[in-house]
Design a protein around this motif. Structure first.
Motif, PDB file in Angstrom:
ATOM      1  N   LYS A 181      38.484 -32.137  41.569  1.00 25.73           N
ATOM      2  CA  LYS A 181      39.442 -31.179  40.984  1.00 25.73           C
ATOM      3  C   LYS A 181      38.777 -30.104  40.127  1.00 25.73           C
ATOM      4  CE  LYS A 181      40.721 -34.065  36.966  1.00 25.73           C
ATOM      5  NZ  LYS A 181      39.723 -35.121  37.244  1.00 25.73           N
ATOM      6  N   ASP A 182      37.622 -30.399  39.551  1.00 26.82           N
ATOM      7  CA  ASP A 182      36.949 -29.415  38.707  1.00 26.82           C
ATOM      8  C   ASP A 182      35.808 -28.701  39.440  1.00 26.82           C
ATOM      9  OD1 ASP A 182      38.572 -30.041  36.482  1.00 26.82           O
ATOM     10  OD2 ASP A 182      37.292 -31.762  36.001  1.00 26.82           O
ATOM     11  N   ALA A 183      35.779 -28.802  40.729  1.00 30.86           N
ATOM     12  CA  ALA A 183      34.666 -28.223  41.486  1.00 30.86           C
ATOM     13  C   ALA A 183      34.672 -26.703  41.423  1.00 30.86           C
ATOM     14  CB  ALA A 183      34.739 -28.678  42.944  1.00 30.86           C
ATOM     15  N   ASP A 184      33.472 -26.137  41.279  1.00 29.27           N
ATOM     16  CA  ASP A 184      33.289 -24.689  41.410  1.00 29.27           C
ATOM     17  C   ASP A 184      32.758 -24.331  42.791  1.00 29.27           C
ATOM     18  OD1 ASP A 184      33.851 -23.734  38.564  1.00 29.27           O
ATOM     19  OD2 ASP A 184      32.396 -25.330  38.242  1.00 29.27           O
ATOM     20  N   LEU A 185      32.148 -25.304  43.454  1.00 28.66           N
ATOM     21  CA  LEU A 185      31.708 -25.173  44.843  1.00 28.66           C
ATOM     22  C   LEU A 185      31.814 -26.544  45.480  1.00 28.66           C
ATOM     23  CD1 LEU A 185      30.217 -23.692  47.233  1.00 28.66           C
ATOM     24  CD2 LEU A 185      28.080 -24.495  46.187  1.00 28.66           C
ATOM     25  N   VAL A 186      32.344 -26.603  46.700  1.00 26.84           N
ATOM     26  CA  VAL A 186      32.429 -27.853  47.451  1.00 26.84           C
ATOM     27  C   VAL A 186      31.610 -27.710  48.725  1.00 26.84           C
ATOM     28  CG1 VAL A 186      33.930 -29.477  48.675  1.00 26.84           C
ATOM     29  CG2 VAL A 186      34.708 -28.413  46.538  1.00 26.84           C
ATOM     30  N   ILE A 187      30.780 -28.705  48.996  1.00 27.63           N
ATOM     31  CA  ILE A 187      30.015 -28.765  50.243  1.00 27.63           C
ATOM     32  C   ILE A 187      30.520 -29.968  51.017  1.00 27.63           C
ATOM     33  CG2 ILE A 187      27.737 -28.954  51.284  1.00 27.63           C
ATOM     34  CD1 ILE A 187      26.587 -27.883  48.638  1.00 27.63           C
ATOM     35  N   VAL A 188      31.115 -29.722  52.170  1.00 26.31           N
ATOM     36  CA  VAL A 188      31.676 -30.794  52.993  1.00 26.31           C
ATOM     37  C   VAL A 188      30.629 -31.245  53.992  1.00 26.31           C
ATOM     38  CG1 VAL A 188      33.480 -31.425  54.646  1.00 26.31           C
ATOM     39  CG2 VAL A 188      34.035 -29.955  52.694  1.00 26.31           C
ATOM     40  N   THR A 189      30.301 -32.544  53.947  1.00 27.40           N
ATOM     41  CA  THR A 189      29.278 -33.098  54.845  1.00 27.40           C
ATOM     42  C   THR A 189      29.813 -34.294  55.635  1.00 27.40           C
ATOM     43  OG1 THR A 189      28.376 -34.498  53.074  1.00 27.40           O
ATOM     44  CG2 THR A 189      27.383 -32.324  53.377  1.00 27.40           C
TER      45      THR A 189
ATOM     46  N   THR B  89      27.811 -18.557  55.864  1.00 32.27           N
ATOM     47  CA  THR B  89      28.443 -17.251  55.966  1.00 32.27           C
ATOM     48  C   THR B  89      28.268 -16.477  54.665  1.00 32.27           C
ATOM     49  OG1 THR B  89      30.117 -18.157  57.447  1.00 32.27           O
ATOM     50  CG2 THR B  89      30.610 -16.037  56.409  1.00 32.27           C
ATOM     51  N   SER B  90      27.832 -15.248  54.771  1.00 27.19           N
ATOM     52  CA  SER B  90      27.645 -14.412  53.585  1.00 27.19           C
ATOM     53  C   SER B  90      28.973 -14.150  52.896  1.00 27.19           C
ATOM     54  CB  SER B  90      26.995 -13.085  53.996  1.00 27.19           C
ATOM     55  OG  SER B  90      26.813 -12.250  52.877  1.00 27.19           O
ATOM     56  N   HIS B  91      29.012 -14.375  51.567  1.00 28.11           N
ATOM     57  CA  HIS B  91      30.240 -14.148  50.807  1.00 28.11           C
ATOM     58  C   HIS B  91      29.888 -14.036  49.326  1.00 28.11           C
ATOM     59  CE1 HIS B  91      34.294 -14.673  49.189  1.00 28.11           C
ATOM     60  NE2 HIS B  91      34.734 -14.396  50.408  1.00 28.11           N
ATOM     61  N   PRO B  92      30.530 -13.122  48.600  1.00 32.37           N
ATOM     62  CA  PRO B  92      30.238 -12.978  47.163  1.00 32.37           C
ATOM     63  C   PRO B  92      30.450 -14.263  46.375  1.00 32.37           C
ATOM     64  CG  PRO B  92      31.512 -11.097  47.954  1.00 32.37           C
ATOM     65  CD  PRO B  92      31.477 -12.084  49.079  1.00 32.37           C
ATOM     66  N   ALA B  93      31.333 -15.149  46.841  1.00 31.36           N
ATOM     67  CA  ALA B  93      31.616 -16.383  46.106  1.00 31.36           C
ATOM     68  C   ALA B  93      30.396 -17.296  46.018  1.00 31.36           C
ATOM     69  CB  ALA B  93      32.775 -17.130  46.765  1.00 31.36           C
ATOM     70  N   LEU B  94      29.416 -17.087  46.903  1.00 28.67           N
ATOM     71  CA  LEU B  94      28.223 -17.940  46.889  1.00 28.67           C
ATOM     72  C   LEU B  94      27.167 -17.469  45.900  1.00 28.67           C
ATOM     73  CD1 LEU B  94      27.632 -18.683  50.686  1.00 28.67           C
ATOM     74  CD2 LEU B  94      28.745 -20.121  48.979  1.00 28.67           C
ATOM     75  N   GLU B  95      27.244 -16.240  45.467  1.00 24.67           N
ATOM     76  CA  GLU B  95      26.190 -15.645  44.643  1.00 24.67           C
ATOM     77  C   GLU B  95      25.824 -16.490  43.422  1.00 24.67           C
ATOM     78  OE1 GLU B  95      23.196 -13.273  43.536  1.00 24.67           O
ATOM     79  OE2 GLU B  95      24.327 -13.116  45.412  1.00 24.67           O
TER      80      GLU B  95
ATOM     81  N   LEU C 240      23.345 -19.547  44.476  1.00 24.23           N
ATOM     82  CA  LEU C 240      22.112 -19.396  45.244  1.00 24.23           C
ATOM     83  C   LEU C 240      20.894 -19.825  44.436  1.00 24.23           C
ATOM     84  CD1 LEU C 240      22.794 -15.997  47.059  1.00 24.23           C
ATOM     85  CD2 LEU C 240      23.160 -18.329  47.917  1.00 24.23           C
ATOM     86  N   TYR C 241      20.944 -19.593  43.125  1.00 24.95           N
ATOM     87  CA  TYR C 241      19.834 -19.987  42.257  1.00 24.95           C
ATOM     88  C   TYR C 241      19.548 -21.475  42.360  1.00 24.95           C
ATOM     89  CZ  TYR C 241      17.721 -21.620  37.891  1.00 24.95           C
ATOM     90  OH  TYR C 241      16.948 -22.260  36.965  1.00 24.95           O
ATOM     91  N   TRP C 242      20.605 -22.295  42.352  1.00 23.32           N
ATOM     92  CA  TRP C 242      20.405 -23.741  42.364  1.00 23.32           C
ATOM     93  C   TRP C 242      19.803 -24.213  43.680  1.00 23.32           C
ATOM     94  CZ3 TRP C 242      19.996 -25.831  37.985  1.00 23.32           C
ATOM     95  CH2 TRP C 242      20.802 -25.447  36.910  1.00 23.32           C
ATOM     96  N   PHE C 243      20.261 -23.628  44.787  1.00 26.87           N
ATOM     97  CA  PHE C 243      19.671 -24.001  46.085  1.00 26.87           C
ATOM     98  C   PHE C 243      18.189 -23.624  46.133  1.00 26.87           C
ATOM     99  CE2 PHE C 243      24.167 -23.997  47.208  1.00 26.87           C
ATOM    100  CZ  PHE C 243      24.255 -25.115  48.010  1.00 26.87           C
ATOM    101  N   GLN C 244      17.874 -22.431  45.637  1.00 28.71           N
ATOM    102  CA  GLN C 244      16.482 -21.987  45.631  1.00 28.71           C
ATOM    103  C   GLN C 244      15.638 -22.897  44.748  1.00 28.71           C
ATOM    104  OE1 GLN C 244      15.400 -19.279  47.497  1.00 28.71           O
ATOM    105  NE2 GLN C 244      13.313 -19.886  46.956  1.00 28.71           N
ATOM    106  N   ARG C 245      16.144 -23.208  43.562  1.00 23.46           N
ATOM    107  CA  ARG C 245      15.402 -24.054  42.639  1.00 23.46           C
ATOM    108  C   ARG C 245      15.220 -25.467  43.196  1.00 23.46           C
ATOM    109  NH1 ARG C 245      16.630 -24.847  36.126  1.00 23.46           N
ATOM    110  NH2 ARG C 245      15.004 -26.420  35.779  1.00 23.46           N
ATOM    111  N   ALA C 246      16.173 -25.933  43.989  1.00 19.21           N
ATOM    112  CA  ALA C 246      16.112 -27.269  44.575  1.00 19.21           C
ATOM    113  C   ALA C 246      15.181 -27.356  45.773  1.00 19.21           C
ATOM    114  CB  ALA C 246      17.515 -27.713  44.985  1.00 19.21           C
TER     115      ALA C 246
END
Length: 347
Positions: free
Chosen positions: A74-82, A155-161, A164-170
């Motif tokens: 419920k408090d998610a700012d981004l959800v990744i469905v796997t 898919t490119s979208h402003p909501a991902l901006e 992106l830092y966390w994915f790069q850092r990971a």
């Protein structure tokens, strides 16, 4: 991205635990939601993440980091469905009750149309197609190993901006794309090896070292490429080898393949397909969202895809307990017979 932002991995199995673990290693605020079996396992053992390049991260999860309750999204700012493709609608319906309007959701699943299926159940969210090209093998005691090369795309979208830092850092850079249908179909061409690997019972590297198994893969890929061309679906280059040339490399003699394959894809000696892992665990596979996608594309063109249909049939037989060994030469003969019987495209 603020310190309070949370990334939720929904359907956290092998892929979800690996991606979640990498993000945790970077210091991101991550919640993983999945099945009781993994929750119980990770309560007893640390989460261990490794890859074929030598990366290793181990952590004892704090209470609540791995949950079985969809309400924890419920408090998610981004959800990744796997989740597996067969659970897409169920995942979307569970999430719909709790996600805030406008929440970005990435479908990091096999198959072609999972993002559209999720969007239908999450009309107020920003659902984006994603692609994970590499294999993750679940080893004993909470250990998840990334065994082949490739990087994430979405898919490119402003909501991902902000994320992106966390994915790069990971160490999991997320490439934004405007051509995800081509990305997904190009990845599916590589995934066509999943049933062949599962039927072989071998690690990927050992299976692909046998020319007749590679010929089986080439048959499935050539059939698919022909259908894609008829449907006007372009490919993209996911490996060092142009995608339309991959079947020709697969058919090449062993000496040639062993010399040039390293330019195409790096594979850990222990890597296996997720389909093999599903069969070993007695779980339904995703064959209907891999080879089955090719069969459905053929049907839309009023054609048949007998090679991919034959592979799907064999996997379904294994799911039903009718398991038998498939040496490379036997499998190649079986697929050639399917091709001769039905006169498919791409022959």
């Amino acid at each position: 991205m603020t310190d309070s932002s949370r990334i939720v991995i929904f359907g956290a199995g092998s892929v979800g635990c690996y991606v979640g673990g990498r993000l945790l290693s970077a210091g991101a605020d991550v919640k993983m939601i999945g099945r009781p079996r993994l929750q119980q396992l990770l309560e007893k053992h640390p989460l261990t993440i490794t890859d074929y390049k030598g990366f290793e991260f181990q952590t004892t999860l704090e209470p609540g980091t791995y949950s079985t309750d969809p309400a924890d999204a419920k408090d998610a700012d981004l959800v990744i469905v796997t989740t597996k493709s067969g659970g897409t609608e169920a995942a979307g319906l569970q999430l719909a009750e709790f996600l805030k309007p406008g929440t970005p959701v990435i479908s990091l699943q096999n198959g072609i149309n999972n993002a559209e299926r999720l969007q239908a159940t999450l009309p107020e969210c920003v659902v984006l197609a994603g692609m994970i090209p590499f294999n993750v093998l679940q080893k004993a005691h909470g250990h998840f190993h990334h065994g082949t090369e490739g990087h994430l795309m979405a898919t490119s979208h402003p909501a991902l901006e902000p994320f992106l830092y966390w994915f790069q850092r990971a160490g999991l850079p997320l490439e934004e794309r405007d051509d995800m249908p081509s990305v997904m179909w190009s990845k599916l061409l590589l995934n066509l090896n999943n049933p062949i690997n599962a039927l072989s019972g071998m690690p990927l590297l050992e299976e692909l070292s046998q020319r007749d198994y590679r010929r089986c893969l080439a048959l499935a890929q050539q059939e698919t490429l022909t259908l894609m061309e008829m449907a006007g679906i372009p490919t993209i280059k996911l490996t060092a080898i142009p995608t339309p040339a991959i079947p020709y490399l697969m058919k090449s003699p062993d000496w040639f393949f062993s010399r040039f394959a390293k330019k195409m894809l790096t594979i850990d000696p222990i890597a296996r397909s997720s389909m093999w892992e599903d069969l070993e665990a007695g779980r339904p596979t995703e064959v209907d969202w891999i080879n089955g996608e090719v069969v459905r594309l053929a049907e839309r063109l009023n054609l048949r895809a007998p090679i991919n249909q034959a592979l799907a049939n064999l996997i379904h037989q294994h799911e039903q307990g009718l398991r038998q060994p498939w040496p490379a030469d036997d499998l190649l003969k079986y697929l050639n017979q399917a091709q001769n019987d039905y006169h498919p495209v791409g022959g």
